[in-house]
Write an enzyme that holds these catalytic residues in place. Structure first.
Site, PDB file in Angstrom:
ATOM      1  N   ASP A  76     -23.285   8.469 -57.893  1.00  0.00           N
ATOM      2  CA  ASP A  76     -24.067   9.551 -57.279  1.00  0.00           C
ATOM      3  C   ASP A  76     -23.328  10.345 -56.205  1.00  0.00           C
ATOM      4  O   ASP A  76     -23.920  11.177 -55.544  1.00  0.00           O
ATOM      5  CB  ASP A  76     -25.384   9.032 -56.657  1.00  0.00           C
ATOM      6  CG  ASP A  76     -26.351   8.604 -57.740  1.00  0.00           C
ATOM      7  OD1 ASP A  76     -26.185   9.079 -58.885  1.00  0.00           O
ATOM      8  OD2 ASP A  76     -27.248   7.794 -57.449  1.00  0.00           O
ATOM      9  N   SER A 128     -19.185  13.147 -61.876  1.00  0.00           N
ATOM     10  CA  SER A 128     -19.356  13.910 -63.117  1.00  0.00           C
ATOM     11  C   SER A 128     -19.476  15.392 -62.822  1.00  0.00           C
ATOM     12  O   SER A 128     -18.921  16.229 -63.540  1.00  0.00           O
ATOM     13  CB  SER A 128     -20.613  13.476 -63.861  1.00  0.00           C
ATOM     14  OG  SER A 128     -20.602  12.106 -64.014  1.00  0.00           O
ATOM     15  N   ASP A 144      -9.818   8.040 -68.551  1.00  0.00           N
ATOM     16  CA  ASP A 144     -11.177   7.575 -68.597  1.00  0.00           C
ATOM     17  C   ASP A 144     -11.256   6.174 -68.027  1.00  0.00           C
ATOM     18  O   ASP A 144     -10.461   5.312 -68.364  1.00  0.00           O
ATOM     19  CB  ASP A 144     -11.615   7.565 -70.055  1.00  0.00           C
ATOM     20  CG  ASP A 144     -13.118   7.504 -70.132  1.00  0.00           C
ATOM     21  OD1 ASP A 144     -13.762   7.909 -69.156  1.00  0.00           O
ATOM     22  OD2 ASP A 144     -13.620   7.043 -71.158  1.00  0.00           O
ATOM     23  N   SER A 203       5.467 -15.351 -34.026  1.00  0.00           N
ATOM     24  CA  SER A 203       5.680 -14.885 -32.663  1.00  0.00           C
ATOM     25  C   SER A 203       4.613 -15.540 -31.787  1.00  0.00           C
ATOM     26  O   SER A 203       3.447 -15.567 -32.148  1.00  0.00           O
ATOM     27  CB  SER A 203       5.535 -13.360 -32.624  1.00  0.00           C
ATOM     28  OG  SER A 203       5.573 -12.923 -31.294  1.00  0.00           O
ATOM     29  N   GLY A 204       5.037 -16.093 -30.672  1.00  0.00           N
ATOM     30  CA  GLY A 204       4.082 -16.733 -29.775  1.00  0.00           C
ATOM     31  C   GLY A 204       3.837 -18.194 -30.112  1.00  0.00           C
ATOM     32  O   GLY A 204       3.058 -18.875 -29.443  1.00  0.00           O
ATOM     33  N   GLY A 257       5.927 -20.533 -29.777  1.00  0.00           N
ATOM     34  CA  GLY A 257       6.544 -21.335 -28.730  1.00  0.00           C
ATOM     35  C   GLY A 257       8.024 -21.608 -28.941  1.00  0.00           C
ATOM     36  O   GLY A 257       8.606 -22.459 -28.268  1.00  0.00           O
ATOM     37  N   SER A 273      12.140 -15.691 -38.269  1.00  0.00           N
ATOM     38  CA  SER A 273      12.709 -15.896 -39.615  1.00  0.00           C
ATOM     39  C   SER A 273      11.623 -16.190 -40.649  1.00  0.00           C
ATOM     40  O   SER A 273      11.513 -17.307 -41.149  1.00  0.00           O
ATOM     41  CB  SER A 273      13.795 -16.976 -39.615  1.00  0.00           C
ATOM     42  OG  SER A 273      13.450 -18.109 -38.871  1.00  0.00           O
TER      43      SER A 273
HETATM   44  P1  ADP Z   1       7.989 -17.395 -29.549  1.00  0.00           P
HETATM   45  O1  ADP Z   1       9.360 -17.557 -28.996  1.00  0.00           O
HETATM   46  O2  ADP Z   1       7.714 -18.368 -30.660  1.00  0.00           O
HETATM   47  O3  ADP Z   1       7.609 -16.023 -29.872  1.00  0.00           O
HETATM   48  P2  ADP Z   1       7.173 -17.897 -26.850  1.00  0.00           P
HETATM   49  O4  ADP Z   1       7.874 -19.164 -26.504  1.00  0.00           O
HETATM   50  O5  ADP Z   1       7.735 -16.634 -26.368  1.00  0.00           O
HETATM   51  O6  ADP Z   1       6.945 -17.874 -28.424  1.00  0.00           O
HETATM   52  O7  ADP Z   1       5.681 -17.982 -26.350  1.00  0.00           O
HETATM   53  C1  ADP Z   1       4.876 -19.098 -26.556  1.00  0.00           C
HETATM   54  C2  ADP Z   1       3.722 -19.089 -25.549  1.00  0.00           C
HETATM   55  O8  ADP Z   1       2.832 -20.158 -25.869  1.00  0.00           O
HETATM   56  C3  ADP Z   1       4.207 -19.304 -24.145  1.00  0.00           C
HETATM   57  O9  ADP Z   1       3.404 -18.490 -23.306  1.00  0.00           O
HETATM   58  C4  ADP Z   1       3.931 -20.781 -23.912  1.00  0.00           C
HETATM   59  O10 ADP Z   1       3.702 -21.071 -22.545  1.00  0.00           O
HETATM   60  C5  ADP Z   1       2.669 -20.994 -24.730  1.00  0.00           C
HETATM   61  N1  ADP Z   1       2.481 -22.381 -25.206  1.00  0.00           N
HETATM   62  C6  ADP Z   1       1.351 -23.091 -25.165  1.00  0.00           C
HETATM   63  N2  ADP Z   1       1.503 -24.319 -25.701  1.00  0.00           N
HETATM   64  C7  ADP Z   1       2.765 -24.385 -26.125  1.00  0.00           C
HETATM   65  C8  ADP Z   1       3.522 -25.412 -26.761  1.00  0.00           C
HETATM   66  N3  ADP Z   1       3.010 -26.600 -27.060  1.00  0.00           N
HETATM   67  N4  ADP Z   1       4.807 -25.131 -27.061  1.00  0.00           N
HETATM   68  C9  ADP Z   1       5.345 -23.947 -26.762  1.00  0.00           C
HETATM   69  N5  ADP Z   1       4.694 -22.950 -26.154  1.00  0.00           N
HETATM   70  C10 ADP Z   1       3.406 -23.143 -25.827  1.00  0.00           C
END
Ligand code: ADP
Length: 648
Positions: free
Chosen positions: A30, A34, A103, A470-471, A473, A542
């Site tokens: 609708d 068409s 179609d 990332s993040g 640790g 990686s």
């Molecule tokens: P990456 O290098 O993997 O991007 P980062 O080391 O820069 O990560 O950041 C990791 C974040 O997580 C930091 O702020 C760290 O304090 C926090 N964190 C909390 N728990 C852990 C843990 N068990 N091991 C590593 N980092 C941790």
């Protein structure tokens, strides 16, 4: 009765020179599909004479107001009764070229036809009702086009007459829909305010929307690029067979796209060998041809005897196919048994047959309503986005650049169980990574061996390769592990992503190819550290398994993969560098875990679970691992005794 076959332009020279484009028109029920098609055919003057008048008279007789959709119904009815010869396609023509409307009786058929190559659209028009606004189905259709790799999309915001051609209404729909499509990387080429019923901005420019400066729908379609004829595309010549004939070896196959000449240098993939075409062999013709093109089955001989086998793909060196061992695919599944993660199938791609494993199923799409869901299984008649992995490199193309060599089938127990189209979104072409650019290189032997260095350091050298989101640790742990190991007397050095990108890899970005090259260089540098007897800790996301495997291959005996594990939600809640926030707003494209893949290791030497353990515990686990695995004793157990004991 006039038949719609007459709509089809005669295939005389004039029309064939104009070329034709296949388009698909999709949209919520609708929203005016068409009507739009009826209008397109009529306003472009593509209707057979008298057709419009006949239908108009018929609706008057029945006391119904004329609807453009009746025209479509009438054409449809003729087709269903099989009155017409050409039963599958409706045509219209603009000043520039002829259009075939593919179609799509249902999504399922459409998807199946596109995936198997039975019918493929080069461009699409998606219809949205301005009055009703964007519906769930509009979004699903947008997604469908993305799924099928249709990149040229004109969006007709229809029924603008019902909203008094209000610019604000159009702008809102445009902004919302563009944002939605952008979430999976699609940019509509045009968005056009139209009234299909009244003919505004279909062929003629609307006077009721003076604020709109873009093209009419037909101008937009005319602006799309024609997919060039197969002969004009890059050469793809899949090897079907190699025959020994007298003392000649004849490479036989069908040229899928492009053309080749005697004297051309061909590149055979995935073996990456280059060789010249010596002759083109032909049967039952007086003179051997000097050229052959797409669509022809030919045999060629080569200037050098190189090893070529069935499944190899020949191209020219300047437009080679992609080489990879992993890729994404949009798959139409027909198998009796569901497709599941981890299962192996035989993949047929051109003339090659390769074993592939289903690495991941990202999304499963219900072909009836196009709704999608995450699932670990793909049932019969569903469409899915999957990641497939092969054991070795394969030569292929992205479907949206070269359909012929970007399409494959999967075989399960001797039956064709699914058809798919290849998308390299998020994955790198690995050709450059596996091709040597220079020859005549010889290694210089050190007089100081790695063993001697390790003896002096009192421990083995090697690579501690961190991988994770990332993040997760990686840096936090790496820096602390380095600190503790240093205090314990180890020769240790952290190679960290950002640091390396400031220097060695400052010329690399974040495209899949650059990421792969980034990791290749880190792998090589880390291996140099290892051979210097040092422990190199690498701290890089990686994300690709192929890249990490390649890094392992550089120094297989001293490579230790540590999976720094935390799920996306945990990493996003930490967001130490504010990157997830930027990725969510689209400020960073291709962000691992959000808009680019992360492939967790299959068999890492160690997993540290940072979502559930403290930083200190994680660090300790790595330190313990190093102390256990980098002692001279463990190295001797691996490599034998140093210095070697000679029996004199
Ligand atoms: P990456 O290098 O993997 O991007 P980062 O080391 O820069 O990560 O950041 C990791 C974040 O997580 C930091 O702020 C760290 O304090 C926090 N964190 C909390 N728990 C852990 C843990 N068990 N091991 C590593 N980092 C941790």
């Amino acid at each position: 009765m006039t038949s719609i076959t007459k709509i089809r332009p005669q295939a005389d020279d004039a029309t064939s020179a104009r070329g034709h484009m296949k388009i698909v028109i999709v949209g919520h029920v609708d929203h005016g599909k068409s009507t739009l098609v009826g209008r397109l055919i009529h306003d472009t003057g593509s209707l057979p004479e008298g057709k419009y008048e006949a239908i108009k008279a018929m609706s008057e007789r029945r006391g119904m107001p004329f609807e453009w959709a009746f025209l479509m119904d009438a054409l449809q009815a003729e087709r269903d009764q099989g009155i017409t010869i050409d039963t599958t396609q409706i045509w219209f023509k603009s000043e520039k070229r002829d259009y075939v409307i593919i179609d799509a009786p249902g999504h399922k058929e459409f998807l199946k036809n596109m995936v198997t190559g039975a019918a493929s659209a080069n461009a699409a028009t998606l219809v949205i009702d301005a009055h009703e606004g964007i519906q769930e189905q509009s979004k699903r259709h947008g997604y469908l086009l993305h799924l099928l790799g249709v990149r040229q999309i004109a969006i007709a915001v229809n029924k603008m007459d019902l909203v008094n051609f209000d610019e604000a209404v159009f702008n809102k729909i445009e902004a919302d829909f563009r944002a939605y499509l952008a979430s999976f990387g699609v940019t509509p080429t045009f968005m056009i305010p139209v009234s299909a019923r009244d003919g505004d901005n279909i062929v003629s420019r609307s006077e009721r929307a003076p604020w709109y400066k873009g093209p009419t729908l037909v101008e937009a379609l005319d602006g799309f690029e024609q997919v060039s004829a197969p002969t004009e595309q890059p050469l793809r010549f899949p090897v079907q067979d190699v025959y020994k004939f007298d003392d000649r070896r004849i490479i036989a196959g069908r040229i899928e796209t492009g053309r080749l000449k005697v004297g051309d240098t061909l590149l055979f993939s995935p073996s990456n060998k280059k060789v010249q075409v010596k002759s083109i062999e032909a049967w039952s013709v007086p003179h051997a041809p000097s050229e052959a093109h797409a669509g022809q089955s030919v045999g060629i001989t080569l200037s050098e005897q190189i090893f070529v086998e069935r499944g190899d793909l020949a191209s020219h060196a300047d437009h080679p196919p992609i080489e990879t061992d992993v890729f994404n695919a949009r798959l139409f599944w027909l198998g009796r048994d569901a497709l599941t993660v981890g299962k192996r199938y035989k993949m047929k791609l051109n003339t090659s047959e390769v074993q592939v494993t289903v690495q991941a199923i990202t999304k499963v799409i219900d072909t009836d309503d196009l709704s999608s869901a995450a699932s670990s299984r793909v049932e019969r008649n569903s469409v899915a986005e999957v990641t497939l992995r092969a054991r070795k490199m394969i030569a292929l193309d992205d479907y949206s650049t070269l359909a012929e060599t970007g399409r494959f089938v999967l075989v399960d127990n001797y039956d064709i169980a699914g058809g798919g189209i290849i998308s390299m979104d998020g994955y790198a072409d690995q050709r450059k990574l596996v091709t040597r650019a220079s020859s005549n290189i010889q290694r210089v032997e050190h007089r100081i061996t790695t063993d001697m260095r390790e003896e002096r350091h009192g421990h083995a050298g090697g690579i501690v390769w961190f991988t994770g989101l990332s993040g997760a640790g990686k840096s936090t742990i790496a820096v602390e592990v380095e600190n503790r190991l240093h205090a314990l007397g180890y020769q240790v050095y952290v190679l960290d992503g950002d640091n390396i990108r400031h220097g060695l890899n400052s010329n690399l970005g974040f495209s899949p190819e650059d990421r792969a090259e980034n990791i290749r260089r880190i792998g090589e540098v880390a291996a140099l550290f290892a051979s210097a007897g040092v422990i190199a800790i690498t701290s890089f996301i990686s994300p690709y398994r192929s890249d990490r495997d390649r890094a392992r291959e550089v120094a297989p005996d001293s490579f230790h993969e540590i999976y720094v594990k935390a799920d996306v939600a945990t990493c996003e809640s930490r967001d130490p560098k504010g990157l997830y926030k930027k990725a969510r707003t689209g400020e960073i494209a291709e962000f691992t875990g959000i808009s680019a893949p992360y492939e967790a290791p299959e068999a890492p030497e160690l997993v540290v679970d940072t979502a559930n353990s403290s930083v200190d515990d994680c660090v300790q686990q790595v330190v313990d691992y190093v102390r256990e695995n980098f002692s001279l004793e463990s190295r001797r157990a691996k490599h034998g005794i140093w210095p070697p004991e000679f029996d004199i």
